[in-house]
Design a protein around this motif. Structure first.
Motif, PDB file in Angstrom:
ATOM      1  N   LEU A   1       0.871  -1.175   0.000  1.00  0.00           N
ATOM      2  CA  LEU A   1       0.000   0.000   0.000  1.00  0.00           C
ATOM      3  C   LEU A   1       0.906   1.223   0.000  1.00  0.00           C
ATOM      4  O   LEU A   1       1.684   1.427   0.927  1.00  0.00           O
ATOM      5  N   ILE A   2       0.812   2.036  -1.036  1.00  0.00           N
ATOM      6  CA  ILE A   2       1.831   3.055  -1.265  1.00  0.00           C
ATOM      7  C   ILE A   2       1.942   4.045  -0.112  1.00  0.00           C
ATOM      8  O   ILE A   2       3.050   4.477   0.234  1.00  0.00           O
ATOM      9  N   GLY A   3       0.821   4.398   0.524  1.00  0.00           N
ATOM     10  CA  GLY A   3       0.892   5.312   1.666  1.00  0.00           C
ATOM     11  C   GLY A   3       1.684   4.724   2.808  1.00  0.00           C
ATOM     12  O   GLY A   3       2.479   5.424   3.460  1.00  0.00           O
ATOM     13  N   GLY A   4       1.515   3.441   3.060  1.00  0.00           N
ATOM     14  CA  GLY A   4       2.279   2.775   4.101  1.00  0.00           C
ATOM     15  C   GLY A   4       3.736   2.608   3.729  1.00  0.00           C
ATOM     16  O   GLY A   4       4.627   2.848   4.545  1.00  0.00           O
ATOM     17  N   VAL A   5       3.992   2.185   2.495  1.00  0.00           N
ATOM     18  CA  VAL A   5       5.376   1.997   2.040  1.00  0.00           C
ATOM     19  C   VAL A   5       6.183   3.272   2.226  1.00  0.00           C
ATOM     20  O   VAL A   5       7.343   3.245   2.655  1.00  0.00           O
ATOM     21  N   MET A   6       5.575   4.409   1.918  1.00  0.00           N
ATOM     22  CA  MET A   6       6.282   5.687   2.012  1.00  0.00           C
ATOM     23  C   MET A   6       6.731   5.989   3.439  1.00  0.00           C
ATOM     24  O   MET A   6       7.757   6.646   3.642  1.00  0.00           O
ATOM     25  N   VAL A   7       5.991   5.527   4.441  1.00  0.00           N
ATOM     26  CA  VAL A   7       6.316   5.865   5.828  1.00  0.00           C
ATOM     27  C   VAL A   7       7.663   5.262   6.235  1.00  0.00           C
ATOM     28  O   VAL A   7       8.560   5.963   6.716  1.00  0.00           O
ATOM     29  N   ALA A   8       7.811   3.942   6.059  1.00  0.00           N
ATOM     30  CA  ALA A   8       9.080   3.306   6.433  1.00  0.00           C
ATOM     31  C   ALA A   8      10.225   3.823   5.585  1.00  0.00           C
ATOM     32  O   ALA A   8      11.327   4.070   6.094  1.00  0.00           O
ATOM     33  N   LEU A   9       9.980   4.010   4.274  1.00  0.00           N
ATOM     34  CA  LEU A   9      11.061   4.456   3.402  1.00  0.00           C
ATOM     35  C   LEU A   9      11.509   5.867   3.760  1.00  0.00           C
ATOM     36  O   LEU A   9      12.718   6.148   3.826  1.00  0.00           O
ATOM     37  N   LEU A  10      10.567   6.772   4.011  1.00  0.00           N
ATOM     38  CA  LEU A  10      10.943   8.138   4.387  1.00  0.00           C
ATOM     39  C   LEU A  10      11.630   8.181   5.748  1.00  0.00           C
ATOM     40  O   LEU A  10      12.582   8.953   5.953  1.00  0.00           O
ATOM     41  N   ALA A  11      11.162   7.342   6.683  1.00  0.00           N
ATOM     42  CA  ALA A  11      11.840   7.274   7.988  1.00  0.00           C
ATOM     43  C   ALA A  11      13.265   6.767   7.811  1.00  0.00           C
ATOM     44  O   ALA A  11      14.202   7.290   8.416  1.00  0.00           O
ATOM     45  N   GLY A  12      13.438   5.765   6.958  1.00  0.00           N
ATOM     46  CA  GLY A  12      14.778   5.243   6.697  1.00  0.00           C
ATOM     47  C   GLY A  12      15.674   6.270   6.043  1.00  0.00           C
ATOM     48  O   GLY A  12      16.864   6.394   6.386  1.00  0.00           O
ATOM     49  N   LYS A  13      15.119   7.021   5.100  1.00  0.00           N
ATOM     50  CA  LYS A  13      15.899   8.064   4.436  1.00  0.00           C
ATOM     51  C   LYS A  13      16.335   9.133   5.431  1.00  0.00           C
ATOM     52  O   LYS A  13      17.483   9.597   5.419  1.00  0.00           O
ATOM     53  N   GLY A  14      15.403   9.540   6.305  1.00  0.00           N
ATOM     54  CA  GLY A  14      15.736  10.562   7.289  1.00  0.00           C
ATOM     55  C   GLY A  14      16.831  10.118   8.234  1.00  0.00           C
ATOM     56  O   GLY A  14      17.774  10.876   8.523  1.00  0.00           O
ATOM     57  N   LEU A  15      16.743   8.881   8.709  1.00  0.00           N
ATOM     58  CA  LEU A  15      17.768   8.351   9.605  1.00  0.00           C
ATOM     59  C   LEU A  15      19.111   8.224   8.891  1.00  0.00           C
ATOM     60  O   LEU A  15      20.164   8.536   9.455  1.00  0.00           O
ATOM     61  N   ALA A  16      19.059   7.736   7.656  1.00  0.00           N
ATOM     62  CA  ALA A  16      20.302   7.578   6.891  1.00  0.00           C
ATOM     63  C   ALA A  16      20.995   8.914   6.673  1.00  0.00           C
ATOM     64  O   ALA A  16      22.218   9.028   6.782  1.00  0.00           O
ATOM     65  N   LEU A  17      20.199   9.926   6.375  1.00  0.00           N
ATOM     66  CA  LEU A  17      20.752  11.260   6.151  1.00  0.00           C
ATOM     67  C   LEU A  17      21.332  11.831   7.441  1.00  0.00           C
ATOM     68  O   LEU A  17      22.451  12.352   7.473  1.00  0.00           O
ATOM     69  N   ALA A  18      20.558  11.728   8.531  1.00  0.00           N
ATOM     70  CA  ALA A  18      20.986  12.324   9.799  1.00  0.00           C
ATOM     71  C   ALA A  18      22.199  11.609  10.385  1.00  0.00           C
ATOM     72  O   ALA A  18      23.105  12.250  10.942  1.00  0.00           O
ATOM     73  N   ALA A  19      22.218  10.280  10.279  1.00  0.00           N
ATOM     74  CA  ALA A  19      23.309   9.504  10.876  1.00  0.00           C
ATOM     75  C   ALA A  19      24.452   9.252   9.905  1.00  0.00           C
ATOM     76  O   ALA A  19      25.451   8.642  10.277  1.00  0.00           O
ATOM     77  N   ARG A  20      24.268   9.709   8.647  1.00  0.00           N
ATOM     78  CA  ARG A  20      25.273   9.499   7.609  1.00  0.00           C
ATOM     79  C   ARG A  20      25.590   8.011   7.430  1.00  0.00           C
ATOM     80  O   ARG A  20      26.741   7.577   7.433  1.00  0.00           O
ATOM     81  N   LYS A  21      24.505   7.250   7.276  1.00  0.00           N
ATOM     82  CA  LYS A  21      24.625   5.810   7.099  1.00  0.00           C
ATOM     83  C   LYS A  21      24.040   5.400   5.745  1.00  0.00           C
ATOM     84  O   LYS A  21      23.157   6.071   5.214  1.00  0.00           O
ATOM     85  N   PRO A  22      24.497   4.284   5.175  1.00  0.00           N
ATOM     86  CA  PRO A  22      23.949   3.824   3.895  1.00  0.00           C
ATOM     87  C   PRO A  22      22.487   3.402   4.036  1.00  0.00           C
ATOM     88  O   PRO A  22      22.078   2.863   5.075  1.00  0.00           O
ATOM     89  N   LEU A  23      21.731   3.637   2.974  1.00  0.00           N
ATOM     90  CA  LEU A  23      20.334   3.219   2.909  1.00  0.00           C
ATOM     91  C   LEU A  23      20.226   2.017   1.982  1.00  0.00           C
ATOM     92  O   LEU A  23      20.814   1.996   0.893  1.00  0.00           O
ATOM     93  N   VAL A  24      19.464   1.012   2.417  1.00  0.00           N
ATOM     94  CA  VAL A  24      19.142  -0.127   1.562  1.00  0.00           C
ATOM     95  C   VAL A  24      17.625  -0.172   1.410  1.00  0.00           C
ATOM     96  O   VAL A  24      16.906  -0.384   2.390  1.00  0.00           O
ATOM     97  N   ALA A  25      17.143   0.078   0.186  1.00  0.00           N
ATOM     98  CA  ALA A  25      15.715   0.022  -0.103  1.00  0.00           C
ATOM     99  C   ALA A  25      15.367  -1.415  -0.453  1.00  0.00           C
ATOM    100  O   ALA A  25      15.782  -1.941  -1.480  1.00  0.00           O
ATOM    101  N   VAL A  26      14.597  -2.072   0.404  1.00  0.00           N
ATOM    102  CA  VAL A  26      14.349  -3.504   0.291  1.00  0.00           C
ATOM    103  C   VAL A  26      13.008  -3.773  -0.388  1.00  0.00           C
ATOM    104  O   VAL A  26      11.987  -3.186  -0.024  1.00  0.00           O
ATOM    105  N   ASN A  27      13.033  -4.656  -1.373  1.00  0.00           N
ATOM    106  CA  ASN A  27      11.798  -5.195  -1.925  1.00  0.00           C
ATOM    107  C   ASN A  27      11.199  -6.123  -0.866  1.00  0.00           C
ATOM    108  O   ASN A  27      11.844  -7.067  -0.409  1.00  0.00           O
ATOM    109  N   HIS A  28       9.958  -5.849  -0.477  1.00  0.00           N
ATOM    110  CA  HIS A  28       9.300  -6.638   0.566  1.00  0.00           C
ATOM    111  C   HIS A  28       9.313  -8.134   0.230  1.00  0.00           C
ATOM    112  O   HIS A  28       9.477  -8.986   1.119  1.00  0.00           O
ATOM    113  N   LEU A  29       9.167  -8.448  -1.042  1.00  0.00           N
ATOM    114  CA  LEU A  29       9.183  -9.847  -1.459  1.00  0.00           C
ATOM    115  C   LEU A  29      10.561 -10.469  -1.262  1.00  0.00           C
ATOM    116  O   LEU A  29      10.683 -11.651  -0.941  1.00  0.00           O
ATOM    117  N   GLU A  30      11.619  -9.664  -1.445  1.00  0.00           N
ATOM    118  CA  GLU A  30      12.958 -10.179  -1.190  1.00  0.00           C
ATOM    119  C   GLU A  30      13.148 -10.431   0.300  1.00  0.00           C
ATOM    120  O   GLU A  30      13.864 -11.360   0.699  1.00  0.00           O
TER     121      GLU A  30
END
Length: 343
Positions: free
Chosen positions: A84-113
């Motif tokens: 569900l795209i609205g839900g998917v955006m929440v975790a991805l945006l939270a991950g992006k924010g943390l990655a940016l703030a902590a200067r850590k790599p981001l891995v965008a995971v396919n849920h099926l993977e």
């Protein structure tokens, strides 16, 4: 290696911390069953709002439990689709924010993977390739070759409904509470799986795919007739799904030299499904691997583990990687990431 995993693709908000040697340091999953039960299914807007409210505190909770800080992380993994795209955006945006703030790599995971690699989190002896994976969940029903991280070839898929969706719809037709899968399994224990004549779509056919729409329609007719006990309909429906899964998987086993039958996804938590597929593997003299029930349903531990596997393989993502409602696992995902391509 220490990876934070975030999951919000459907109605479960989840966070987890997993190490590269398969230790789950902390994990939490918060469902939304009560919020969606009056509607008999998931309302995307309600799910997305709940993720926004809950995910930040879940991240804090797993970090505190593991006595870790964002600076201790090696990577941040977040579900980027499908879902569900609205839900998917929440975790991805939270991950992006943390990655940016902590200067850590981001891995965008396919849920099926995440589902596909979850057996390797539970079973350290499961090596690549595992040439036959039955991925069976609420939104997907596929047979795949798994040759390595990011290396998948789809052999079969559903031509209409997924098995998990059929469970939920059948439960609703029988007036059972949401979520439907566990409710059907519980009621089926009281019924006769031979009492109601239901179809087995595509069983015995030459094509490789699955189909459950006709079975769902037959359940609707059986329920409307008033001629059968709900428990008998539930048991007969569950048996029909099992028969379809076994028949289609047997066809695939016969067509490939698969040393191991691996099963993953939410429907794999159903004990009758697990037992029937384990018997199938034994009859074909193949090894059998399935994660524990809690790891089959949506969770962040599998997302963190998929992130760890991808990170170890040198696969990370830019901060403009898109969220996707649709994202086939067998697509060449690494070539289209960041380009906004809808697969």
């Amino acid at each position: 290696m220490l990876v934070l995993g975030l999951e919000s693709s459907c109605d479960d908000s989840a966070a987890a911390l997993v190490t590269g040697d398969r230790v789950i340091l902390a994990q939490v999953v918060v469902g939304q069953d009560e919020a969606h039960r009056p509607f008999g299914g998931i309302v995307p807007e309600i799910a997305a709002r709940a993720h926004v409210e809950r995910l930040p505190q879940l991240i804090r909770q797993v970090l505190d439990e593991a006595k870790a800080k964002p600076s201790d992380l090696d990577a941040i993994a977040a579900t980027a689709g499908p879902g569900l795209i609205g839900g998917v955006m929440v975790a991805l945006l939270a991950g992006k924010g943390l990655a940016l703030a902590a200067r850590k790599p981001l891995v965008a995971v396919n849920h099926l993977e995440g589902h596909a690699l979850s057996p390797r989190l539970a079973d350290a002896s499961l090596d690549f390739p595992y040439l036959l994976l039955l991925l069976v969940s609420g939104g997907h029903c596929q047979l795949l070759e798994v040759r390595g991280v990011g290396q998948y070839r789809r052999l079969a898929t559903t031509i209409d409904d997924a098995a998990g969706e059929a469970f939920d719809k059948a439960a609703k037709l029988l007036g059972l509470a949401y979520p439907g899968g566990p409710a059907i399994e519980l009621l089926a224990r009281e019924g006769d799986p031979r009492a109601v004549p239901l179809p087995r779509p595509l069983v015995g056919s030459g094509e490789p795919h699955f189909s459950f729409a006709g079975l769902k329609s037959a359940v609707q007719r059986a329920a409307a007739s008033g001629a059968h006990r709900p428990a008998d309909i539930a048991a007969s429906f569950q048996q029909a799904v099992v028969d379809c899964l076994v028949d289609r998987t047997q066809r695939a086993l016969a067509a490939c030299d698969a040393p191991t039958l691996v099963v993953a996804g939410g429907v794999a938590a159903n004990q009758q499904v697990r037992s029937a597929l384990a018997d199938l593997a034994q009859q074909n003299r193949r090894a059998f691997s399935v994660p524990p029930g809690w790891l089959c349903t949506d969770n962040a531990a599998m997302i963190a583990w998929a992130g760890a596997e991808r990170f170890a393989a040198g696969l990370t993502d830019p901060l403009d990687v898109p969220a996707r409602a649709r994202w086939p696992l067998d697509a060449d995902a690494d070539k289209v990431r960041g380009a906004g391509v809808k697969a």
